[in-house]
Design an enzyme around this catalytic site. Structure first.
Site, short mmCIF file in Angstrom:
data_model
loop_
_atom_site.label_atom_id
_atom_site.label_comp_id
_atom_site.label_asym_id
_atom_site.label_seq_id
_atom_site.Cartn_x
_atom_site.Cartn_y
_atom_site.Cartn_z
CE1 TYR A 93 33.14 4.44 -26.42
CE2 TYR A 93 34.45 2.76 -27.51
CZ TYR A 93 33.23 3.25 -27.13
OH TYR A 93 32.09 2.57 -27.45
CG ASP A 134 30.58 11.09 -27.54
OD1 ASP A 134 31.71 11.40 -27.99
OD2 ASP A 134 30.05 10.00 -27.79
CE LYS A 150 32.56 12.66 -30.97
NZ LYS A 150 32.59 11.23 -30.65
C1 B12 Z 1 23.97 4.60 -23.47
C2 B12 Z 1 24.00 3.95 -24.83
C3 B12 Z 1 25.21 3.43 -25.27
C4 B12 Z 1 26.47 3.47 -24.45
C5 B12 Z 1 26.43 2.28 -23.49
C6 B12 Z 1 27.15 2.54 -22.20
C7 B12 Z 1 26.88 1.47 -21.23
N1 B12 Z 1 27.83 1.23 -20.41
O1 B12 Z 1 25.80 0.88 -21.21
C8 B12 Z 1 27.55 3.38 -25.56
C9 B12 Z 1 27.86 4.79 -26.03
C10 B12 Z 1 28.81 2.71 -25.17
C11 B12 Z 1 26.76 2.68 -26.64
C12 B12 Z 1 27.33 1.97 -27.65
C13 B12 Z 1 26.61 1.34 -28.66
N2 B12 Z 1 25.30 1.39 -28.87
CO1 B12 Z 1 24.13 2.23 -27.69
N3 B12 Z 1 22.81 3.31 -26.80
C14 B12 Z 1 22.85 3.90 -25.64
C15 B12 Z 1 21.54 4.66 -25.42
C16 B12 Z 1 21.81 6.11 -25.74
C17 B12 Z 1 20.91 4.60 -24.01
C18 B12 Z 1 20.73 3.21 -23.42
C19 B12 Z 1 20.54 3.36 -21.94
O2 B12 Z 1 21.50 3.41 -21.21
N4 B12 Z 1 19.27 3.55 -21.49
C20 B12 Z 1 18.96 3.79 -20.09
C21 B12 Z 1 18.66 2.46 -19.36
C22 B12 Z 1 18.44 2.73 -17.88
O3 B12 Z 1 17.51 1.93 -19.94
P1 B12 Z 1 17.37 0.39 -20.38
O4 B12 Z 1 18.63 -0.12 -20.92
O5 B12 Z 1 16.16 0.26 -21.19
O6 B12 Z 1 17.13 -0.35 -18.99
C23 B12 Z 1 15.91 -0.31 -18.26
C24 B12 Z 1 14.93 -1.36 -18.68
O7 B12 Z 1 14.99 -1.75 -20.01
C25 B12 Z 1 15.16 -2.50 -17.73
N5 B12 Z 1 16.21 -3.45 -17.99
C26 B12 Z 1 17.27 -3.43 -18.81
N6 B12 Z 1 17.96 -4.54 -18.70
C27 B12 Z 1 17.36 -5.30 -17.77
C28 B12 Z 1 17.63 -6.58 -17.29
C29 B12 Z 1 16.78 -7.13 -16.35
C30 B12 Z 1 17.05 -8.49 -15.85
C31 B12 Z 1 15.66 -6.42 -15.89
C32 B12 Z 1 14.77 -7.01 -14.90
C33 B12 Z 1 15.39 -5.17 -16.38
C34 B12 Z 1 16.24 -4.62 -17.31
O8 B12 Z 1 15.45 -1.79 -16.55
C35 B12 Z 1 16.23 -0.63 -16.83
C36 B12 Z 1 15.89 0.43 -15.86
O9 B12 Z 1 14.52 0.76 -15.91
C37 B12 Z 1 20.59 3.97 -26.44
C38 B12 Z 1 19.55 4.90 -27.04
C39 B12 Z 1 18.46 5.22 -26.07
N7 B12 Z 1 18.20 6.47 -25.81
O10 B12 Z 1 17.81 4.31 -25.53
C40 B12 Z 1 21.58 3.48 -27.52
C41 B12 Z 1 21.25 2.19 -28.26
C42 B12 Z 1 20.69 1.18 -27.29
N8 B12 Z 1 22.61 1.76 -28.78
C43 B12 Z 1 22.54 1.21 -29.90
C44 B12 Z 1 23.67 0.73 -30.61
C45 B12 Z 1 23.43 0.12 -31.98
C46 B12 Z 1 24.97 0.80 -30.04
C47 B12 Z 1 26.21 0.28 -30.73
C48 B12 Z 1 26.05 -1.16 -31.10
C49 B12 Z 1 26.59 1.18 -31.93
C50 B12 Z 1 27.79 0.70 -32.61
N9 B12 Z 1 27.58 -0.13 -33.60
O11 B12 Z 1 28.86 1.10 -32.23
C51 B12 Z 1 27.33 0.55 -29.69
C52 B12 Z 1 27.99 -0.73 -29.24
C53 B12 Z 1 27.59 -1.29 -27.93
C54 B12 Z 1 27.56 -2.77 -27.81
N10 B12 Z 1 28.59 -3.53 -28.13
O12 B12 Z 1 26.57 -3.24 -27.38
C55 B12 Z 1 21.16 1.16 -30.47
C56 B12 Z 1 20.50 -0.22 -30.42
C57 B12 Z 1 19.66 -0.44 -31.67
C58 B12 Z 1 18.92 -1.69 -31.58
N11 B12 Z 1 17.65 -1.60 -31.23
O13 B12 Z 1 19.46 -2.73 -31.81
C59 B12 Z 1 20.46 2.26 -29.61
C60 B12 Z 1 18.95 2.09 -29.45
C61 B12 Z 1 20.80 3.60 -30.32
C62 B12 Z 1 20.38 3.63 -31.76
N12 B12 Z 1 19.25 4.21 -32.07
O14 B12 Z 1 21.07 3.16 -32.62
N13 B12 Z 1 25.47 2.84 -26.51
C1 LIG Z 2 36.08 6.54 -29.63
C2 LIG Z 2 35.00 5.58 -29.91
N1 LIG Z 2 35.27 4.36 -30.37
C3 LIG Z 2 34.31 3.47 -30.65
C4 LIG Z 2 32.98 3.76 -30.52
C5 LIG Z 2 31.95 2.76 -30.94
O1 LIG Z 2 31.78 1.65 -30.17
P1 LIG Z 2 32.50 0.25 -30.44
O2 LIG Z 2 33.69 0.29 -29.59
O3 LIG Z 2 31.48 -0.77 -30.04
O4 LIG Z 2 32.82 0.16 -31.90
C6 LIG Z 2 32.64 5.00 -30.03
C7 LIG Z 2 31.22 5.33 -29.88
O5 LIG Z 2 30.80 6.38 -29.66
C8 LIG Z 2 33.67 5.95 -29.75
O6 LIG Z 2 33.37 7.16 -29.31
#
Ligand code: B12
Ligand SMILES: Cc1ncc(COP(=O)(O)O)c(C=O)c1O
Ligand code: B12
Ligand SMILES: Cc1ncc(COP(=O)(O)O)c(C=O)c1O
Lengths: 524, 252, 524, 252
Positions: free
Chosen positions: A260, A295, A367
């Site tokens: 991860y 996941d 899990k």
């Molecule tokens: C995928 C995801 C992850 C993945 C990210 C993988 C990756 N490589 O991006 C993983 C599993 C790693 C992850 C981790 C975390 N996540 Co996360 N994640 C999500 C999730 C499920 C989907 C986000 C997503 O990909 N959406 C799809 C994209 C396409 O949509 P989008 O980002 O909105 O982008 C669109 C527009 O917004 C716009 N857009 C976006 N950026 C830009 C920039 C420009 C310039 C322009 C023009 C347009 C644009 O265009 C895009 C396309 O239309 C959301 C929940 C959800 N369903 O929304 C939570 C969510 C965003 N995560 C959240 C959190 C808290 C985290 C963590 C911080 C949790 C933690 N403490 O460990 C971690 C840490 C990540 C970090 N350091 O930032 C929270 C944020 C809460 C908040 N509002 O602050 C959410 C809402 C989940 C929740 N309910 O808690 N996450």
């Molecule tokens: C194995 C593992 N580590 C860590 C995290 C959480 O993210 P961060 O690395 O930002 O603490 C996840 C989130 O799902 C995870 O699956």
């Protein structure tokens, strides 16, 4: 009884391939250590606390040692202890205050160093063992509920708010509480200290926070009559240190994955492989269930196309885990319900996947992650998606069911979101309690065909990884559509080749506790 | 967390953050204007922050919204005095005993669903032998004669039967509330009783899922009961009330 | 293929018993008519409109005729028409104005009366037949979607608001729109006239309201490309008249039950039996699908204990329906998802019941009702219960799926509630589209055991009813825990013994259209 | 139905009935007092009628409520001017053509997720070849050179890379919004650019699920994009904006 008719010899073959893949990594593990492994060793030997700048003492020591860390950080510390007759913490404090230079120690006989090292490591094992006994006795008194265990997260950023939220969740039926870490903690190359109240999207993982939450959950468990499991993240740049903290504070599960950090935090691959192995030995000693992170693959890659990458990674995580002494019961292998909900028969595909994982890893408490990617601001639809996830969970007899929150797309859970999530699981899992025993699938059904297809693709992928080598496969983006070269990534500077005189007193002690004496030298 | 009862706000994930979820429909076609309208409405309602997290086209120029917001508003909980039936609730055996002791005779109670309302499950739950959720109904009480007239009874008929049987209490059930049908029916029943000069002769009790004690008092009943009521609640109230009436009568 | 392994000979036996039960009622039907059957005949012969007090002319005529109705209300009217050479409506208007006394008509030759009666009845059949053709041709052009058809209700009380709500629902995927009637209309012994805007918990069923909604749905169907079915209630004291109105306005379905009015509206049993039979002949001629009301049983009785009463009643409704000329495709037999959601395995019991009904009535488009009784103010839980209902619906391949509303416990649906209901069904039915073809049940499963138990109990109940007689069974509270003696109930005064010269010109015409010539005299 | 745009209220089942659904938690133990508090709060929010249809004990002295109410409040829809990106959206081919025609060279665009935010799916959707929901990303545009720096990029690094590559536009993604992390990061980035005297050199575009054009303008960006954005929206905006800047420059 097999519902899917998965061929057990195929499963065995895939397991064998995974073992070959992980075995290829062993030489790297054997020849390298990392700053956090060394800090974890110091912690195991009893080091804790911070200096006047709030820098944790293990970091102070390791930073101070520089190149000398290659010998094992404990070597110089043990020598200094023998020399100064001070405790490990006193020695570190002197180093912190600039009163002691570990590079200028008089020679101390090597066997004394080893002897003290093993003594402290054994004490440390005792400390961990005491926690294991404590957990067992509490579980005897306060039996855990039957699976799927309902797992919910708290993530207010403030440990005291987290406590209130966690206790409320337990009163409404939660079996497991995970305290989510603050955004970005995984990239800190130290573990913060003391109770904290300021996190973003999560709460700092600190030993004090662990202790506060552990006490709160123990308290509410007495009232509800069920032991409550506590979870945190042993992941990121400080993975092994956090495991040690968790072992000391009787955490019951930790997120811990062999890949991860590489894929999702751009952490250097070698660092991650080295860290995870040592972490898992400590996990195993502490009887902490690990939760792997497959996941997450499906949050970037497509859940239909990439299903086999999840299973392949589970095999790899399993192989590394078993090698590090984790029994199958401690392997919470990850998978998720992430198929586009608007796809025809999406539920059948999800069910197939869930049953497949269950059938391939019958002895592990899987899990199971809820929908996240396809959750949107439409909380009503999201609530239904979580219901179908809960149905798949009870149907496929999952072990650890991470309950989905209807506000997943907006914020970390509100108190009421968690309540609603528990209510959702309770309703669905009661209403369909024995569905698993009721139903069989037609041989030509989508559910069965899909499972076989995923198995076959997993086999092909694992074969290719074995051919190519895991590092190259990761570098080529075969997992989660993300490419990570082995010579890049965060924390690379903290990856060190061991010197010829490298010594880690915890290794033999852990190995003997885990019955790995014969195997361990093949690995680390 | 230091709770200040004078300033109670909704709680999302930290004290007094004011977090709330709303959903509603606006008669505006889906688009940025409708979204802005939804936000403005939220602001008008007292939300400091509000976020339209979902907008959907319902067709015919309507849009659906899910909004999360943080309200600035709060209420003073020290200021609240609750209007609820305050008498003790005795179980069936105790009720029977009390009646024997206090009145030395059986109490008579008549009940019905009045107007066009045909939802009898509620009144049956209170009155019939079988009761509800494991709580027997009034018919099962040794010291109560219960007459359940059932559905769609005209107010006049109910009053006539009450006189005929010379009952102590009249129970009225109302479930249909659309266009305030329940308010109209209940008011009509009280007016009828008053016009006949019989208001003081009976204990009047109203019940139904959208009723509570406060509303029933406002409508001129002696008590009102909502969801989750059992026969013993009603019986206990009637006994208390009759005793109270008697003592007031003897004083006056 | 049979999923439950229900024995077809047992099904046949139960059907036979039901036929014996209904046949016992035939003598009553044959010897009685009712005021509303007579008014329905007048409407069929072309009478419509109201007098200056808004009393419908059919009521004016029948009230005026008093005892003479026993001859058939049309007899005197036809005589008057022949005598005055006026249309049926003109005659009625004269009666209304007191200008004509039907008791003082000169004698008119009986064969002329019969002749005119048959002529008008045949015209009426033509009018109905034109609507049938119209429906068919629209359906050819605008094909209906595959089953389960999504059925939603509108119930604002105001026909114009209903129209907006119905059109919105159709745009979001509804296949069927039911306009719920105002509270208490079932006990009116006349049918209100004209467009209406003031109802409680529903909108008055009037011919004008039918026409307004029909036009609106036809309009939106053109835009969405699917024919939209319109439903109303042919139930209560004016059951046959409303069927006639529905036939004239091209309604596609009508709620119509052989016992509902008896049990739930305390309508006299004989009245209801007589009314339903004639109603169903008109339904059959108009190719209107009837929806029976067995779901209602479970709102008062317990859904686990009383499941077999639902099935028994379905057999009885089927038997009456077939006798009146309704083909199986027109029999929307009712059942419901009403088991306490907190009961363990409640979903499996529901599924068993739904599959059983499907297996027993393979050629009929069953009408499947959502949870109502256990719906509460907890809209989130309610939304889940509706999801499980939708899952049971697609799994058991129901025909007509009445979508549950998450606000069921509070109010008739808001616009958004209906949208959410459609979204719920769409998600679940897409996600589990082919689940029916995937799954079989273990022979010892709860699902199968329960289905057989319900079948057996149904058999026992039907046998007992045959022994006791249906009227006595109803009087003894065997259905829905409600007791209704045959000599009581509303509308009793409107039940009349036919005179020896009773004539109903619609009977032979309907019978011939329905191919019932040989059978009909056994029934009416 | 005669819609009066000056008086838009929520719609339940008849025009202007004001019907809304709320859910929220109060830090009060479940019981009549908490229920009354919930009602009072609803009244304070402007509800003429409000009904607590569900109350549940969340433990630890918290109660959950579902409330349906009818609001008296309304908004004037004639008064709304929408702040949204107003430029036409061209498809990929047209964008390429316009760039060729208007600039005669490739445009350079750099993007990243800044601060601790590691949610790259959004910025990837806009920038990477593969794109999102069938819409290719900027890398696929023949006349755009797109550089996606990915996750957790320090604002300083992003600015440095922008200067290095001499880009036309900078895209910043922010997904984590808890404790207003996104506002802080975005503000910091604008301040950094201004401090370096580079604000006018680049088109600054922000994006993320909780962002919109209005908010982005307030924070000092040239545009903001939320959910459902595709590469062509961004490309079209950048072209328009550069042309506008140029024409303003030549006038000035
Ligand atoms: C995928 C995801 C992850 C993945 C990210 C993988 C990756 N490589 O991006 C993983 C599993 C790693 C992850 C981790 C975390 N996540 Co996360 N994640 C999500 C999730 C499920 C989907 C986000 C997503 O990909 N959406 C799809 C994209 C396409 O949509 P989008 O980002 O909105 O982008 C669109 C527009 O917004 C716009 N857009 C976006 N950026 C830009 C920039 C420009 C310039 C322009 C023009 C347009 C644009 O265009 C895009 C396309 O239309 C959301 C929940 C959800 N369903 O929304 C939570 C969510 C965003 N995560 C959240 C959190 C808290 C985290 C963590 C911080 C949790 C933690 N403490 O460990 C971690 C840490 C990540 C970090 N350091 O930032 C929270 C944020 C809460 C908040 N509002 O602050 C959410 C809402 C989940 C929740 N309910 O808690 N996450
Ligand atoms: C194995 C593992 N580590 C860590 C995290 C959480 O993210 P961060 O690395 O930002 O603490 C996840 C989130 O799902 C995870 O699956
Ligand atoms: C069962 C039911 C029916 C059954 C009724 C069977 C029967 N014999 O009662 C049938 C199917 C016949 C039916 C029909 C209709 N129904 Co209905 N029905 C319901 C349903 C599903 C459950 C009601 C119920 O039985 N609750 C269980 C009982 C135990 O609860 P209760 O009534 O609240 O009673 C408790 C307390 O309130 C209290 N109580 C009640 N009365 C009294 C009296 C006294 C004196 C005291 C002390 C206490 C007390 O004690 C009881 C026990 O704790 C509700 C939806 C729902 N889930 O609530 C809709 C509902 C009540 N029905 C509704 C409607 C509109 C109708 C119809 C009018 C629809 C139509 N136009 O055809 C018809 C016509 C009925 C008529 N003329 O009144 C609406 C009412 C909308 C509104 N707010 O006005 C509801 C809310 C459904 C909806 N969302 O549209 N219905
Ligand atoms: C057959 C039948 N008729 C009528 C109704 C409606 O009730 P009412 O008789 O009040 O119109 C129902 C309700 O479900 C029904 O099933």
């Amino acid at each position: 009884m097999s519902l899917l008719g998965i061929d057990q010899s195929q499963v065995k073959r895939l397991r064998g391939t995974a073992d070959e893949i992980t075995r290829q990594i062993a030489p790297l593990l054997k020849s390298h250590t990392t700053v956090t492994v060394e800090r974890a060793v110091l912690r195991l030997l009893g080091l804790d606390g911070v200096d006047h700048n709030q820098v944790p003492l293990p970091n102070v020591v390791v930073n101070h040692l520089r190149e000398k860390v290659r010998d094992g950080a404990s070597t110089a510390m043990l020598a200094a202890m023998l020399h100064t007759r001070a405790s490990i913490t006193e020695v570190a404090e002197r180093v912190a205050r600039g009163e002691l230079d570990l590079h200028r120690l008089p020679a101390v006989p090597e066997d004394e160093i080893r002897h003290l090292g093993l003594e402290l490591a054994t004490e440390s094992m005792e400390r961990i063992q005491a926690m294991v006994r404590e957990r067992r006795s509490r579980m005897d008194r306060l039996p855990v509920r039957e699976q799927p265990w309902k797992y919910v997260i708290v993530a207010t950023g403030n440990i005291y708010e987290d406590v209130a939220q966690a206790k409320a969740a337990v009163r409404r039926g939660a079996d497991i509480i995970a305290v989510i870490r603050t955004t970005g903690q995984s990239l800190l190359d130290y573990v913060p200290y003391g109770p904290t109240t300021e996190g973003f999207g999560g709460t700092y993982a600190t030993q004090a926070n662990f202790r506060i939450m552990r006490a709160a959950l123990d308290e509410v468990a007495e009232e509800t009559g069920h032991y409550v499991r506590l979870v945190n993240y042993a992941s990121g740049l400080c993975m092994p240190e956090i495991v040690v903290m968790g072992a000391f504070e009787r955490l019951d599960m930790m997120l811990n994955d062999s890949m991860y950090g590489i894929l999702f935090r751009d952490i250097n691959p070698i660092r991650t492989f080295v860290d995870q192995f040592f972490s898992r030995m400590v996990d195993a000693a502490a009887e902490i269930i690990i939760n792997t992170g497959e996941d997450n693959y499906l949050t970037t890659a497509d859940a239909v196309e990439a299903a086999h990458t999840v299973l392949a990674s589970d095999f790899i995580n399993e192989s590394f885990g078993l090698a590090a002494g984790l029994r199958p019961e401690l392997l919470g292998l990850g998978h998720a319900f992430e198929i586009d909900p608007d796809l025809e028969d999406s539920f059948l595909l999800e069910l197939s996947q869930a049953l497949l994982l269950r059938e391939v890893f019958p002895d592990s408490p899987l899990k199971y992650m809820p929908p996240t990617k396809h959750m949107s601001g439409d909380i009503f639809k999201g609530y239904l998606m979580n219901a179908m996830f809960n149905l798949a969970g009870i149907w496929s007899q999952q072990g650890i069911q991470l309950l989905g929150m209807l506000t997943e797309a907006m914020h970390t859970p509100f108190l009421q979101d968690r309540y609603l999530a528990l209510q959702n699981a309770d309703y669905i899992m009661t209403a369909a309690r024995h569905i698993h025993d009721q139903v069989t699938f037609r041989p030509d059904s989508l559910v069965i065909r899909r499972a076989h297809e995923v198995m076959d693709k997993t086999g092909v992928l694992l074969e290719s990884v074995r051919e190519t080598g895991l590092l190259q496969a990761i570098s080529s983006g075969w997992f989660a559509d993300i490419s990570r070269p082995a010579d890049q990534g965060k924390g690379l500077l903290g990856v060190l080749e061991k010197s010829d005189t490298y010594f880690n007193p915890c290794k033999p002690v852990l190995a003997s506790r885990l019955g790995l004496e014969k195997e361990i030298d093949k690995w680390i | 967390m230091d709770l200040n009862l004078r300033e109670i706000r909704p709680y999302g994930d930290s004290l007094s953050d004011g977090a709330m979820q709303l959903s509603f429909t606006l008669p505006l076609p889906t688009g940025p204007l409708a979204k802005e309208a939804a936000l403005r409405l939220a602001r008008k309602m007292g939300f400091a922050e509000a976020d339209v997290v979902h907008m959907a086209d319902l067709g015919e120029g309507f849009s659906f919204f899910v909004v999360y917001g943080k309200t600035r508003l709060f209420i003073d909980a020290t200021d609240i005095t609750v209007t609820a039936v305050k008498t003790d609730v005795w179980d069936r055996a105790t009720c029977d005993e009390k009646i024997r002791e206090l009145f030395g005779r059986k109490l008579k109670i008549v009940g019905a669903c009045i107007g066009e309302d045909a939802h009898t499950v509620g009144i049956d739950a209170i009155m019939n032998m079988k009761g509800y959720a494991g709580h027997y109904g009034l018919e099962r009480f040794a010291m109560i004669d219960a007459f359940n007239l059932g559905a769609q009874v005209e107010p006049e008929t109910l009053l006539a039967r009450a006189r005929e049987k010379d009952v102590d209490a009249i129970l009225v059930s109302q479930v249909v509330t659309q266009r305030d049908a329940h308010l109209q029916n209940l008011t009509r029943f009280v007016e009828l009783t008053e016009a006949a000069g019989l208001r003081d002769r009976f204990v009047l009790v109203a019940g139904g899922p959208r009723l509570d004690h406060k509303l029933a008092l406002e409508l001129g009943f002696d008590a009102g009961f909502g969801r989750g009521t059992f026969a013993e609640h009603v019986a206990s109230f009637v006994i208390h009330h009759l005793v109270q009436k008697r003592s007031m009568g003897s004083e006056g």
